[in-house]
Design an enzyme around this catalytic site. Structure first.
Site, PDB file in Angstrom:
ATOM      1  N   GLU A 180       0.853  -1.188   0.000  1.00  0.00           N
ATOM      2  CA  GLU A 180       0.000   0.000   0.000  1.00  0.00           C
ATOM      3  C   GLU A 180       0.891   1.240   0.000  1.00  0.00           C
ATOM      4  O   GLU A 180       1.797   1.339   0.826  1.00  0.00           O
ATOM      5  CB  GLU A 180      -0.873   0.006   1.255  1.00  0.00           C
ATOM      6  CG  GLU A 180      -1.830  -1.158   1.333  1.00  0.00           C
ATOM      7  CD  GLU A 180      -2.086  -1.600   2.769  1.00  0.00           C
ATOM      8  OE1 GLU A 180      -1.842  -0.820   3.700  1.00  0.00           O
ATOM      9  OE2 GLU A 180      -2.519  -2.748   2.951  1.00  0.00           O
ATOM     10  N   LEU A 194      -5.623  -2.435  -0.765  1.00  0.00           N
ATOM     11  CA  LEU A 194      -5.495  -2.426   0.692  1.00  0.00           C
ATOM     12  C   LEU A 194      -5.965  -3.762   1.272  1.00  0.00           C
ATOM     13  O   LEU A 194      -7.098  -3.879   1.723  1.00  0.00           O
ATOM     14  CB  LEU A 194      -6.323  -1.255   1.238  1.00  0.00           C
ATOM     15  CG  LEU A 194      -5.918  -0.639   2.583  1.00  0.00           C
ATOM     16  CD1 LEU A 194      -6.732   0.608   2.844  1.00  0.00           C
ATOM     17  CD2 LEU A 194      -6.028  -1.588   3.732  1.00  0.00           C
ATOM     18  N   GLU A 204      -3.790  -6.870   3.318  1.00  0.00           N
ATOM     19  CA  GLU A 204      -2.486  -7.448   3.667  1.00  0.00           C
ATOM     20  C   GLU A 204      -2.406  -8.915   3.261  1.00  0.00           C
ATOM     21  O   GLU A 204      -1.335  -9.402   2.890  1.00  0.00           O
ATOM     22  CB  GLU A 204      -2.211  -7.281   5.158  1.00  0.00           C
ATOM     23  CG  GLU A 204      -1.821  -5.856   5.560  1.00  0.00           C
ATOM     24  CD  GLU A 204      -2.979  -4.876   5.581  1.00  0.00           C
ATOM     25  OE1 GLU A 204      -4.139  -5.325   5.610  1.00  0.00           O
ATOM     26  OE2 GLU A 204      -2.736  -3.664   5.566  1.00  0.00           O
ATOM     27  N   GLN A 261       2.385  -1.874   6.051  1.00  0.00           N
ATOM     28  CA  GLN A 261       2.510  -0.491   6.527  1.00  0.00           C
ATOM     29  C   GLN A 261       2.870  -0.360   8.006  1.00  0.00           C
ATOM     30  O   GLN A 261       3.624   0.505   8.404  1.00  0.00           O
ATOM     31  CB  GLN A 261       1.226   0.263   6.236  1.00  0.00           C
ATOM     32  CG  GLN A 261       1.424   1.213   5.109  1.00  0.00           C
ATOM     33  CD  GLN A 261       0.159   1.927   4.674  1.00  0.00           C
ATOM     34  OE1 GLN A 261      -0.761   2.150   5.461  1.00  0.00           O
ATOM     35  NE2 GLN A 261       0.124   2.297   3.425  1.00  0.00           N
ATOM     36  N   HIS A 292      -0.022   2.339  15.475  1.00  0.00           N
ATOM     37  CA  HIS A 292       1.172   2.855  14.796  1.00  0.00           C
ATOM     38  C   HIS A 292       2.419   2.670  15.645  1.00  0.00           C
ATOM     39  O   HIS A 292       3.506   3.093  15.263  1.00  0.00           O
ATOM     40  CB  HIS A 292       0.955   4.326  14.420  1.00  0.00           C
ATOM     41  CG  HIS A 292      -0.300   4.503  13.633  1.00  0.00           C
ATOM     42  ND1 HIS A 292      -1.401   5.163  14.118  1.00  0.00           N
ATOM     43  CD2 HIS A 292      -0.643   4.035  12.417  1.00  0.00           C
ATOM     44  CE1 HIS A 292      -2.371   5.103  13.238  1.00  0.00           C
ATOM     45  NE2 HIS A 292      -1.946   4.422  12.199  1.00  0.00           N
TER      46      HIS A 292
END
Ligand SMILES: Cc1ncc(C[n+]2csc(CCOP(=O)(O)OP(=O)(O)O)c2C)c(N)n1
Ligand SMILES: [Mg+2]
Length: 776
Positions: A446, A475, A477, A499, A548
């Site tokens: 992505e 998008l 995985e 990502q 994240h």
């Protein structure tokens, strides 16, 4: 339903068939159509009957062998043998990823390849024989390298992303001048059950194929749903498969009743021809029945009535083929039963020949194909890479860093000023070198293409190498990893990007169940080399929250054979990336390259402006000398008081702590593991013994994190010094400043180091506050 009941029902039904005597010499009619309008000849139909009967007899044998304690697998193909006609409609070089009920397909495929021994192959699988041709006694799978059958795991539908990836990659590889092991105009066929068609892995893979075809990119894949109406005991709602897949724009739908062998063959032929000619995906809905329950252990009678079970006898595909042959005057009922018995005889004879099979008897033999590591071949590959890289680097647009060239990083923070690159820029440059030197390397994920990745790590590479080699994916995985699985099979060296570490978890089985097991279940006959780049770990400034900053690596550490690299700084990253590439290319390794996001653009180590975290990017002349073997750590300093073992973000933190400790008179050495799997055990033990005091500085969780492996390795090695650990908490990472309450911090490292040196470590380990005794 027992095997006997099925056998008897079939015999009785065949005996009662009306034979239409065409009063001709049957052998002269072998090349004629079985009936008006079909492409299936009499001869081919007889061969299909033999393949179907052989598959059925093997199912019976599986039950018998199990009852005798010799066989270990009873999931069969009975009722699904119409899939033999699918094999006949394809080329024997069309890669096939098969459902566990595709026994008819396997027999018919092998019949197209002289010298095959499909009866023996299947029996050896049931018997767990060490010389079984694909898994070598590790599982009962349909697979054979000479038959283009790629073995599958038991995880339903997990092979579909790979099938789509292979379909996309075969033509792409040819375009890139890489000769794939199968013809570029192959159709990739994958079969699966009706319940499996609902699995998110299946729906995702089919969606990916459609989205790819929508962009007019070739994706010649034939999805075959073997619909028996049941998933173990659960009924598939009436007409669900046609509802779900019959009306999908872009997906050509074909359907056949497996009872009718000629119609099944003609439909499969049309589907295969459509996929091959158009390069677009198609869906073949093959209606079947399921005999003998789900497996030998399944008491079908607990969820189906006897009359429901017996009603299926009339839809037996063997009976369908037999009746079509009798109706065509091609074989009398007696001749058909003779062929059926001959198939049983061939199975019996093969069982006799296999009466004393060798089985895997040691852990070493079981594990032999798990993860070959030919370290000198890896080093040689890096030398070859350096030789191949030089001419290109001389002509490529690059900037000089010291005496070395590197691609110009576009992120301002990464521009070399004092002769060094950030972690991100080092990775960008190393990726560029790999792409330049090895035409098999593909980069995708992505945002990888135009944007250059969420953190700019692949920026500029799509422009430099073209969309055929560096590109954006959709998008999903599972599909990204599926593309890597297929690309590897096609002879490419894929470097997919995920990502964030948190989003690997969402597709993890494609690594664990698919990628890492292929070599094991095929004894290395099939390999899916890959280097999965994953941006991960905590401490990000500016982009917070758990997803994240995910630091959960336990899921990677326990996958047998998987290599996990975790570079802390630019020079290591470039060298380790080359090692992963070489290991993938040479040994087919599955490598995860875990990049600490928080270090991507970090320039300074101790003080603002010191640029201590920039590294020179070394050119090809230095690659051999600078080669970092898998499982080799890096040691900073030679302090005699304490060994600090760390990795990733921990390295910079620990180096800062080591300086502060030195100011207090404590001399520490710092060991960067660099590889989280396999762990650099020899280096850990050596550096631990050098000081007799070891502190693991682990930014991952206390449970399942890296420190557990390090401490256990020391215990295993008989290390008798002191040891302790500091880790992040067993928590998800919150948004905002509270992140630092659960992530390991430098003060905590320093305090633990001081305690360890003073001999106070045992009662004050971080993360165990609730168990601490009162402070003295
Ligand atoms: C991901 C996953 N979940 C559960 C299972 C257990 N399981 C094995 S076969 C099966 C049913 C599959 O039904 P279907 O796809 O219709 O194939 P069939 O056996 O009917 O041919 C299940 C639930 C599995 N193998 N994989
Ligand atoms: Mg089913």
């Amino acid at each position: 339903m027992t095997a006997n009941a099925l056998d008897e029902a079939f015999r009785a039904a065949v005996a009662g068939l009306s034979f239409v005597d065409t009063a001709g010499d049957a052998s002269a009619r072998m090349g004629e159509p079985l009936r008006a309008g079909t492409a299936l000849t009499v001869g081919a139909a007889l061969e299909l009957f033999d393949a179907q009967a052989t598959s059925r007899q093997l199912d019976f044998a599986a039950r018998r062998l199990q009852s005798e304690g010799r066989g270990f697998y009873t999931i069969g193909s009975s009722g699904h043998e119409s899939n033999a006609a699918l094999a006949a409609a394809l080329r024997p070089t069309d890669p096939a990823l098969l459902h566990y009920r595709s026994g008819g397909f396997y027999q018919a495929r092998a019949a197209q390849v002289p010298g095959s021994t499909p009866v023996r192959d299947v029996l050896q699988g049931l018997l767990c024989a060490e010389d079984e041709p694909i898994a070598g006694g590790r599982h009962k799978v349909f697979g054979h390298a000479e038959l283009a059958v790629i073995p599958q795991t038991s995880t339903i539908a997990s092979h579909l992303p790979r099938a789509v990836g292979l379909a996309v990659s075969l033509r792409r590889a040819t375009k890139l001048g890489v000769a794939p092991p199968w013809p570029a105009d192959s159709v990739v066929v994958c079969s699966f059950g009706d319940a499996s068609a609902n699995h998110s892995t299946a729906t995702g893979a089919i969606n990916t194929a459609l989205q790819t075809a929508h962009q007019r990119l070739p994706v010649p894949v034939l999805f075959v749903c073997e619909d028996n109406g049941l998933g173990i005991s659960v009924r598939t709602p009436e007409d669900w498969i046609v509802q779900a897949y019959g009306l999908r724009p872009g997906l050509r739908y074909f359907t056949a009743d497996g009872f009718d062998v000629a119609a099944t063959y003609d439909t499969a032929l049309a589907a295969a021809e459509y996929v091959r000619r158009s390069g677009r995906p198609a869906f073949l809905h093959l209606r079947t029945v399921r005999f003998l329950g789900h497996a030998g252990s399944d008491a079908e009678i607990s969820y189906r009535t006897p009359s429901q079970i017996e009603a299926d006898y009339a839809r037996d595909p063997l009976l369908g083929t037999a009746s079509a042959l009798a109706e065509a005057g091609a074989a009398t009922p007696a001749e058909l039963l003779q062929r059926y018995d001959a198939a049983a005889g061939a199975v019996e004879q093969a069982i006799d020949e296999l009466s004393d099979v060798p089985r895997l008897a040691t852990a070493e033999r079981v594990m032999a194909p798990l993860a070959p590591r030919r370290s000198s071949a890896i080093a040689d590959a890096i030398a070859d890479l350096a030789a191949a890289a030089k001419p290109d680097l001389d002509s490529s647009p690059s900037v000089v860093v010291g005496t070395v060239r590197a691609a110009q990083p576009e992120n301002a923070a990464d521009r070399p000023e004092k002769g060094g690159l950030t972690l991100a820029a080092s990775i960008t440059t190393a990726l560029g070198d790999l792409l330049a030197a090895d035409p098999r390397v593909l980069l995708f994920g992505e945002d990888v293409g135009r944007k250059g990745g969420v953190y700019g790590v692949t920026r500029g590479l799509a422009r430099r190498f073209g969309a055929g080699r560096v590109f954006d994916t959709l998008l999903d995985e599972q599909s990204i990893l599926g593309l890597a699985l297929g690309a590897g099979l096609a002879g490419l060296v894929p470097v997919p990007e995920i990502q964030y570490l948190a989003y690997l978890h969402n597709a993890e089985d494609q690594l664990r169940g698919e990628a890492a097991t292929l070599s094991f279940f095929s004894q290395g006959r099939y390999r899916n080399p890959m280097v999965v780049r994953i941006a991960g770990l905590g401490y990000q400034k500016g982009f917070g929250g758990h997803f994240h900053n995910d630091n959960a690596v336990g899921v990677l550490r326990d996958i047998p054979g998987l290599v996990t690299a975790c570079p802390a700084r630019g020079s290591d990253a470039a060298a380790m990336l080359r090692t992963c590439w070489a290991s993938a290319a040479v040994d087919g390794s599955v490598c995860v390259f875990l990049e600490p996001i928080a270090q991507y653009h970090t320039r300074d180590l101790h003080e603002d402006g010191d640029e201590g975290w920039l590294d020179p990017y070394e050119g090809p002349d230095a690659w051999t000398a600078g080669h970092v073997p898998i499982g080799s750590a890096r040691t900073y300093g030679d302090g005699a008081d304490l060994t600090l073992v760390t990795f990733g973000n921990g390295v910079a933190m620990t180096l800062r702590v080591a300086r502060r400790l030195a100011a207090q008179g404590i001399e520490a050495r710092v060991l960067d593991l660099r590889w989280l799997a396999p762990l650099p055990v020899a280096d850990i033990v050596r550096e631990a013994r050098a000081t007799g005091r070891l502190l693991v500085v682990d930014e991952t969780r206390r449970s399942g994190g890296v420190s557990e492996g390090v401490l256990a390795a020391l215990v295993d090695a008989g290390y008798s010094g002191t040891m302790a650990r500091v880790t992040s908490r067993d928590s998800f990472v919150p948004l905002g400043p509270a992140a630092h309450d659960v992530l390991l911090g430098e003060d905590e490292i320093e305090a633990a180091a001081v305690r360890l040196v003073r001999g106070e470590h045992n009662d004050r380990s971080a993360g165990a506050a609730e168990h601490r005794p009162p402070a003295h």
